[in-house]
Design an enzyme around this catalytic site. Structure first.
Site, PDB file in Angstrom:
ATOM      1  CB  THR A 336      95.923 -32.339 -50.208  1.00  0.00           C
ATOM      2  OG1 THR A 336      97.322 -32.008 -49.823  1.00  0.00           O
ATOM      3  CG2 THR A 336      95.399 -31.170 -50.513  1.00  0.00           C
ATOM      4  CB  CYS A 405      95.713 -36.958 -50.189  1.00  0.00           C
ATOM      5  SG  CYS A 405      97.292 -36.351 -50.077  1.00  0.00           S
ATOM      6  CB  CYS A 406      94.462 -36.394 -55.589  1.00  0.00           C
ATOM      7  SG  CYS A 406      92.903 -36.996 -55.666  1.00  0.00           S
ATOM      8  CB  ALA A 407      93.628 -31.455 -55.749  1.00  0.00           C
TER       9      ALA A 407
END
Length: 467
Positions: A336, A405-407
């Site tokens: 992210t 995006c992810c974490a």
């Protein structure tokens, strides 16, 4: 009030199919019921406290510097009028019932706390004259110096603030609204009705009520209703619940030595407990992150400890590999991003798969943004995967250089990228699609559940093409 009422009707007037209208009689009825509940339960808790041989008090040393400002009894009293009027905003019956549930949650949780550990106000209030004095006299007719933490006044204020802010659209009127509600919040201290500890604990109860019964959108949909609990999500829910219990025990242990740290730990425990509830139900939308990537203000407050924890965790795990990786000429996957990261890599589009964190970009107009929230470490449903891939394809077709995006950029974004590559390259085997992503991102991870949902997505898409 005509503008406020008109805005309310305009905002909620488009009832969902099959939604029943909340009649005027029903609104009056619930107002009468909740009024009775308020006075009966609050009075009962006061009566119980008054029968105790002694009721303790707690105040920080610096609270002696808080001035007594008699005229602030006016905003203090005004919450009663705002409470009554709030029942008449709702056109749909479901909205009205949710509002009742929020108010009832604040009332019952607060009263249970008053009975379990009553506190009294410890300062001697000076006499007030004039209109302010008359209002104080009226207040003391039914209110007693007990039932301090959590402040029922603040808990109701939080719920009503969110409700009024939702319905009032005029910018100038919203400024007045926020200033007045701020004055109500301050008045619990300047009228010498509450000690400082009552304010954050009351706010926590109000935030909890808004989490359990979130405000519905214009179509009558609640962000906390639709989900699919799985064995995987329930395991994670238990872990979050155990963490919440451990932090709650830490909060209790801190009480004798440092009430301030106990409040901070209790805040974290409440946030973790709410996250556990979300995972148990399998509802990423229950974080209440909106289409722009923002959390409602009181949810941002509620989840602040877990949001900070998630962000720090994402940076720790990606410290040595912070840069996104390209899976295609105009598509990348990564963690992210902040505004600085987006500017550095020149992305013009972002597909955000995180549910647990808000978007971190300040300049929102410069980036095409889509939120497709999924729970971390949980295999998404078919519809959640389809939503993410459709958003990705739409931004790609629009010519954006985009980031999924992810974490961390290692899990949720990998599955989305694999599905998109399978579609673009006509791959028929899910493992081949995952292998294509791992070829450029060695840290990519997936489970057998991820393989299964991707294969189902590929097969269904192929079936539609054959038809």
């Amino acid at each position: 009030m005509s503008e406020l009422g008109g805005s309310a009707r305009g905002f909620v007037g488009d009832a969902a199919d099959g939604a029943r209208e909340a009649s005027l009689m029903l609104r009056f009825g619930w107002l009468a019921v909740m009024g009775a509940v308020f006075f009966l339960t609050y009075g009962f808790a006061n009566w119980l406290a008054s029968r105790r041989a002694s009721v303790p008090t707690f105040a920080f040393g610096w609270e002696h510097a808080i001035p007594f400002v008699p005229w602030t009894i006016v905003p203090y009293w005004s919450i009663d009028l705002l409470y009554a009027l709030s029942f008449f905003f709702w056109v749909r019956r479901d909205d009205l019932l949710d509002h009742v549930k929020r108010l009832l949650t604040v009332q019952l949780v607060s009263v249970v706390c008053f009975i379990a550990w009553p506190l009294r106000f410890g300062f001697e209030r000076p006499d007030a004259g004039g209109v302010a004095g008359a209002l104080f006299t009226m207040l003391m007719g039914f209110d007693k110096p007990y039932n301090q933490a959590p402040s029922l006044h603040i808990g109701l204020l939080v719920v009503l603030w969110a409700v009024y802010a939702k319905h009032l659209r005029n910018p100038a009127a919203r400024v007045v609204l926020h200033l007045w509600f701020t004055a109500i919040g301050v008045s619990v201290l300047t009228t010498w009705q509450h000690h400082a500890i009552d304010v954050p604990t009351g706010a926590a109860v109000g935030c909890l009520a808004l989490f359990l019964f979130p405000l519905r959108d214009a179509g009558g949909r609640s962000p906390g209703l639709n989900g699919a609990s799985t064995a995987e999500s329930r395991v994670l829910a238990r872990r979050y619940a155990l963490a919440a219990l451990a932090v709650a025990c830490l909060a209790l242990a801190c009480v004798p030595g440092s009430v301030g740290w106990a409040l901070v730990a209790g805040w974290g425990a409440l946030g973790l407990g709410c996250v556990a509830s979300i995972y148990w139900r399998g509802v990423p939308a229950a974080f209440q992150k909106d289409a722009r990537g923002h959390f409602p203000p009181f949810m941002l407050l509620l989840f602040a400890p877990t949001i900070v924890g998630a962000f720090v965790n994402s940076r720790v795990w990606t410290f040595r590999r912070p840069q996104p990786v390209r899976i295609d000429a105009q598509v990348s996957i990564g963690r992210t991003p902040t505004s600085r990261g987006l500017r550095r890599y020149g992305f013009t589009g972002l597909v955000d798969l995180t549910a647990e964190m808000p978007r971190w970009m300040k300049d929102e107009a410069s980036v095409a943004y889509v939120s497709a929230p999924q729970l971390d470490l949980v295999v998404p449903s078919y519809s959640q995967l389809q939503q993410a891939v459709a958003a990705l394809e739409e931004l790609h077709e629009a010519g954006h250089d985009l980031l999924i995006c992810c974490a961390l950029g290692y899990g949720r974004s990998v599955l989305c990228a694999a599905a998109w590559l399978a579609m673009r390259r006509d791959l028929r085997d899910a493992r081949d699609a995952f292998a294509a992503v791992r070829a450029v991102q060695p840290c990519a991870v997936w489970s057998e559940g991820s393989v299964a949902v991707l294969q189902a997505w590929i097969d269904r898409r192929a079936a539609r093409g054959a038809a």
